[in-house]
Motif scaffolding. Structure first.
Motif, PDB file in Angstrom:
ATOM      1  N   PHE A  38       0.840  -1.199   0.000  1.00 30.55           N
ATOM      2  CA  PHE A  38       0.000   0.000   0.000  1.00 30.55           C
ATOM      3  C   PHE A  38       0.872   1.245   0.000  1.00 30.55           C
ATOM      4  O   PHE A  38       0.558   2.236  -0.645  1.00 30.55           O
ATOM      5  N   TRP A  39       2.000   1.198   0.722  1.00 32.05           N
ATOM      6  CA  TRP A  39       2.915   2.355   0.760  1.00 32.05           C
ATOM      7  C   TRP A  39       3.437   2.670  -0.648  1.00 32.05           C
ATOM      8  O   TRP A  39       3.427   3.812  -1.080  1.00 32.05           O
ATOM      9  N   SER A  48      -2.599   9.326   0.288  1.00 25.53           N
ATOM     10  CA  SER A  48      -2.164   8.812   1.589  1.00 25.53           C
ATOM     11  C   SER A  48      -2.483   7.331   1.719  1.00 25.53           C
ATOM     12  O   SER A  48      -3.452   6.835   1.137  1.00 25.53           O
ATOM     13  N   VAL A  49      -1.659   6.635   2.470  1.00 24.69           N
ATOM     14  CA  VAL A  49      -1.895   5.215   2.742  1.00 24.69           C
ATOM     15  C   VAL A  49      -3.239   5.067   3.459  1.00 24.69           C
ATOM     16  O   VAL A  49      -4.031   4.176   3.147  1.00 24.69           O
ATOM     17  N   THR A  50      -3.503   5.966   4.395  1.00 16.36           N
ATOM     18  CA  THR A  50      -4.756   5.911   5.146  1.00 16.36           C
ATOM     19  C   THR A  50      -5.961   6.001   4.217  1.00 16.36           C
ATOM     20  O   THR A  50      -6.901   5.206   4.325  1.00 16.36           O
ATOM     21  N   SER A  51      -5.939   6.963   3.277  1.00 15.00           N
ATOM     22  CA  SER A  51      -7.080   7.103   2.367  1.00 15.00           C
ATOM     23  C   SER A  51      -7.176   5.915   1.414  1.00 15.00           C
ATOM     24  O   SER A  51      -8.272   5.506   1.037  1.00 15.00           O
ATOM     25  N   LEU A  52      -6.046   5.343   1.038  1.00 16.56           N
ATOM     26  CA  LEU A  52      -6.033   4.164   0.174  1.00 16.56           C
ATOM     27  C   LEU A  52      -6.677   2.969   0.889  1.00 16.56           C
ATOM     28  O   LEU A  52      -7.494   2.248   0.316  1.00 16.56           O
ATOM     29  N   ALA A  62      -2.417  -6.347   3.833  1.00 10.01           N
ATOM     30  CA  ALA A  62      -2.060  -7.459   2.938  1.00 10.01           C
ATOM     31  C   ALA A  62      -2.639  -7.222   1.550  1.00 10.01           C
ATOM     32  O   ALA A  62      -3.787  -6.814   1.393  1.00 10.01           O
ATOM     33  N   LEU A  63      -1.820  -7.465   0.537  1.00 11.52           N
ATOM     34  CA  LEU A  63      -2.230  -7.342  -0.865  1.00 11.52           C
ATOM     35  C   LEU A  63      -1.880  -8.624  -1.598  1.00 11.52           C
ATOM     36  O   LEU A  63      -0.888  -9.275  -1.276  1.00 11.52           O
ATOM     37  N   VAL A 154       7.402  15.237  -2.323  1.00 13.69           N
ATOM     38  CA  VAL A 154       5.969  15.557  -2.288  1.00 13.69           C
ATOM     39  C   VAL A 154       5.144  14.272  -2.334  1.00 13.69           C
ATOM     40  O   VAL A 154       4.197  14.100  -1.557  1.00 13.69           O
ATOM     41  N   LYS A 155       5.502  13.354  -3.217  1.00 14.76           N
ATOM     42  CA  LYS A 155       4.767  12.084  -3.297  1.00 14.76           C
ATOM     43  C   LYS A 155       4.847  11.313  -1.987  1.00 14.76           C
ATOM     44  O   LYS A 155       3.862  10.741  -1.522  1.00 14.76           O
ATOM     45  N   GLU A 156       6.026  11.321  -1.368  1.00 16.82           N
ATOM     46  CA  GLU A 156       6.175  10.610  -0.111  1.00 16.82           C
ATOM     47  C   GLU A 156       5.373  11.291   0.997  1.00 16.82           C
ATOM     48  O   GLU A 156       4.731  10.626   1.812  1.00 16.82           O
ATOM     49  N   ALA A 157       5.379  12.618   1.023  1.00 17.81           N
ATOM     50  CA  ALA A 157       4.597  13.344   2.029  1.00 17.81           C
ATOM     51  C   ALA A 157       3.107  13.060   1.855  1.00 17.81           C
ATOM     52  O   ALA A 157       2.380  12.901   2.833  1.00 17.81           O
TER      53      ALA A 157
END
Length: 197
Positions: A38-39, A48-52, A62-63, A154-157
């Motif tokens: 997900f990261w 964001s990982v949270t929104s994903l 898990a994916l 920016v992408k990481e943030a």
């Protein structure tokens, strides 16, 4: 015979037009490849990982390779580029983590009720005394083309959004002139910048 060809061509064109929304839908989904997390996907799409996780009703990270996940709406490419310009101007010469932290401050302000609700408005905001929040806006450095490291930060943030220490400010203690900024709670120091809330 020509009428049949015209009918086939018209039908094909009509079907092609109705199929366009499917192409648009495809851009908001992602087929998981072996080894992806997900990261990694969040960083790739600038969300964001949270929104994903929320978009896909997941409580586990898990994916499975081959599964399709939905990508939530993100900030525009123009806003990402503007944020990268700010990061480039504010954190030139700073460690990569400092660049991510500068972008995170802007995103934290975006999510905070006391600040504007667009990237552009956060970056170009003025204080009650008429000062720009970020010096590169005043001195024009915001107009420089950002480098790849600023864009990556920016992408990481964006992927990290909502998971930090809540920093709303950053400053260089060697050059800061405002007594007020020194009164803020320091969350971390990276390179020459202190981050605070």
């Amino acid at each position: 015979m020509n009428n049949i060809k015209k009918l086939i061509a018209t039908t094909s064109l009509a079907l092609g037009l109705f199929a366009l929304p499917t192409l648009t839908d495809a851009s908001t989904s992602h087929t998981v490849q072996s080894g992806e997390s997900f990261w990694k996907i969040a960083t790739q799409y600038g969300v964001s990982v949270t929104s994903l996780l929320e978009e896909n009703n997941r409580t586990s990270s898990a994916l499975n390779a081959g599964e399709t996940i939905k990508i939530p709406n993100s900030i525009s490419e123009a806003d990402k580029e503007l944020l990268a310009k700010l990061v480039h101007a504010e954190a030139k010469g700073e460690p990569y983590a400092g660049k991510v932290a500068v972008a995170t401050v802007v995103l934290n302000r975006l999510d905070h009720p006391d600040y504007p609700n667009t990237i552009k408005d956060v970056i170009y905001a003025k204080s009650s005394k008429g000062y720009y929040a970020f010096s590169p806006v005043k001195d024009g450095a915001i107009n420089q083309t950002p480098n790849d490291e600023a864009r990556k930060a920016v992408k990481e943030a964006l992927a990290f959004r909502g998971q930090g220490k809540g920093s709303l400010y950053f400053y260089n203690p060697e050059t800061a002139t405002s007594e007020w900024i020194f009164s803020r709670e320091v969350t971390t120091t990276i390179g020459n910048h202190r981050f605070a809330k």
